[in-house]
Write a protein that holds these residues in place. Structure first.
Motif, short mmCIF file in Angstrom:
data_model
loop_
_atom_site.label_atom_id
_atom_site.label_comp_id
_atom_site.label_asym_id
_atom_site.label_seq_id
_atom_site.Cartn_x
_atom_site.Cartn_y
_atom_site.Cartn_z
N GLY A 176 0.83 -1.21 0.00
CA GLY A 176 0.00 0.00 0.00
C GLY A 176 0.86 1.26 0.00
N ARG B 60 -4.34 6.86 1.15
CA ARG B 60 -4.76 5.53 1.62
C ARG B 60 -6.10 5.13 1.00
NH1 ARG B 60 -2.52 7.04 6.44
NH2 ARG B 60 -4.49 7.82 7.28
N VAL C 27 -5.54 4.22 -2.59
CA VAL C 27 -4.86 2.91 -2.68
C VAL C 27 -5.89 1.79 -2.53
CG1 VAL C 27 -3.27 1.35 -1.51
CG2 VAL C 27 -2.58 3.70 -1.96
N GLY C 28 -6.79 1.93 -1.57
CA GLY C 28 -7.83 0.92 -1.38
C GLY C 28 -8.68 0.77 -2.63
N LEU D 200 -6.69 -1.02 -5.37
CA LEU D 200 -6.57 -2.46 -5.14
C LEU D 200 -7.88 -3.17 -5.50
CD1 LEU D 200 -4.48 -2.56 -1.84
CD2 LEU D 200 -3.75 -3.33 -4.11
N ALA E 20 -9.07 -4.20 -0.31
CA ALA E 20 -8.29 -3.02 0.10
C ALA E 20 -7.36 -3.36 1.27
CB ALA E 20 -9.24 -1.88 0.48
N ALA F 155 -3.45 -3.87 1.24
CA ALA F 155 -2.48 -2.75 1.24
C ALA F 155 -1.47 -2.93 2.36
CB ALA F 155 -3.23 -1.42 1.41
#
Ligand code: SF4
Length: 322
Positions: free
Chosen positions: A108, A127, A130-131, A134, A141, A144
């Motif tokens: 992550g 963050r 990133v979730g 993914l 998520a 990460a």
């Protein structure tokens, strides 16, 4: 205007009498939302071409020609502009995610890094993004928080794709992205890349030695041999009815689904591609070509239009300038 236009690109390692020509006069175009496959054996210049597109080659490489990304020449960009373009304009997915990912950092954090640097997101916003990335590539998520060694090969390659998508590039260059994966995971990753490219209107330049994989995934194919494009055209036409003997040999080297004869006895091509430091005269394929003529040792045929949208560089394929 095309998303990517490569014009008369030469890449040469070193200089003087020991100079090694790795890419020789390559021309390519790619439009948004389209998929261009680049095929050829190891040592034919595919990976050098991929790295050249974002000037990721070592300092010993000399590049001439043009690499126009949305009309802007990558070869003349200043470093600051190039750094921005490397994530936000175009990104690369390499073969072997285990080596491309940093083993000591959570995945992550690695996906978040370009978001923090190039998009200046806050850590919380990064963050969240990133979730979402993914999940977009089919991972929860929560992954990460994993380190690369805690993921399977297919999951790591999905992480690499999430990283490549992080800054919403217009072009993705994928260099053998599935070669290290088993067949089932390879198919999943290729379908994922295809979906993301068409959903988001991204241009994809997909590099592989496997013509069958490229024909199944891409709209158009370019076949490289000894640093040159020796054939290009619609993907199915190049795979099913190649106009260049090397394209035909690559196509015959892989078993075909639904063709038991080819599955039992795929035909290989004897020999290896030439050493770029000592290229044969004439057509560089002539020492391996099963249909070479005497003149092929001295005549280097240009890439000519053999059919609409389909070009080949072979004396046995009559054509006209494209
Ligand atoms: Fe073969 Fe000659 Fe054609 Fe080259 S030009 S691919 S050696 S037939």
């Amino acid at each position: 205007m095309s998303l990517l236009t490569v014009k008369d690109l030469y890449v040469t390692y070193g200089s003087g009498p020991g100079a090694v020509p790795a890419v020789r006069g390559v021309d390519l175009t790619l439009d948004p939302g389209r998929k261009l496959g680049v095929a050829g054996e190891s040592g034919c210049g595919k990976s050098t071409l991929a790295l050249a597109l974002l000037r990721l080659l070592p300092a010993s490489a000399r590049l001439t020609g043009e690499i126009l990304l949305d009309g802007e020449d990558v070869l003349t960009m200043k470093w600051g502009r190039l750094r921005a373009v490397r994530w936000a304009g175009a990104s690369i997915v390499f073969q072997g995610a285990m080596h491309a990912l940093n083993a000591v950092h959570r995945v992550g954090d690695q996906i978040a890094e370009p978001l923090l640097v190039h998009h200046h997101l806050t850590p919380a916003a990064a963050r969240k993004r990133v979730g979402a990335l993914l999940e977009q590539v089919g991972l929860p998520a929560s992954r990460a928080r994993a380190h690369p060694h805690e993921l399977s090969g297919g999951q790591r390659q999905r992480v690499m794709i999430a990283m490549a998508l992080a800054c919403e590039p217009r072009l993705i260059v994928a260099d053998e992205p599935t070669t290290a994966l088993d067949v089932m995971i390879q198919a999943q990753i290729l379908r994922l890349i295809e979906r993301l490219v068409s959903d988001q209107g991204i241009g994809l330049l997909l590099i592989s030695h496997d013509l069958a994989v490229l024909a199944d995934t891409c709209d158009r194919l370019a076949v490289m041999y000894a640093g040159r494009v020796v054939e290009d055209g619609p993907a199915r036409a190049v795979y099913d009815a190649a106009r260049h003997p090397y394209g035909r040999a690559l196509s015959a080297a892989f078993p075909r689904v639904g063709d038991p004869a080819s599955r039992r006895a795929p035909r290989g091509l004897p020999g290896d591609p030439p050493d770029p430091a000592a290229l044969p005269s004439g057509c560089t394929f002539h020492p391996r070509c099963p249909v070479a003529l005497d003149t092929c040792a001295t005549e280097d045929p240009p890439l000519l239009r053999a059919a609409p949208g389909h070009r080949a560089a072979c004396v046995l394929t009559p054509g006209s300038p494209a």
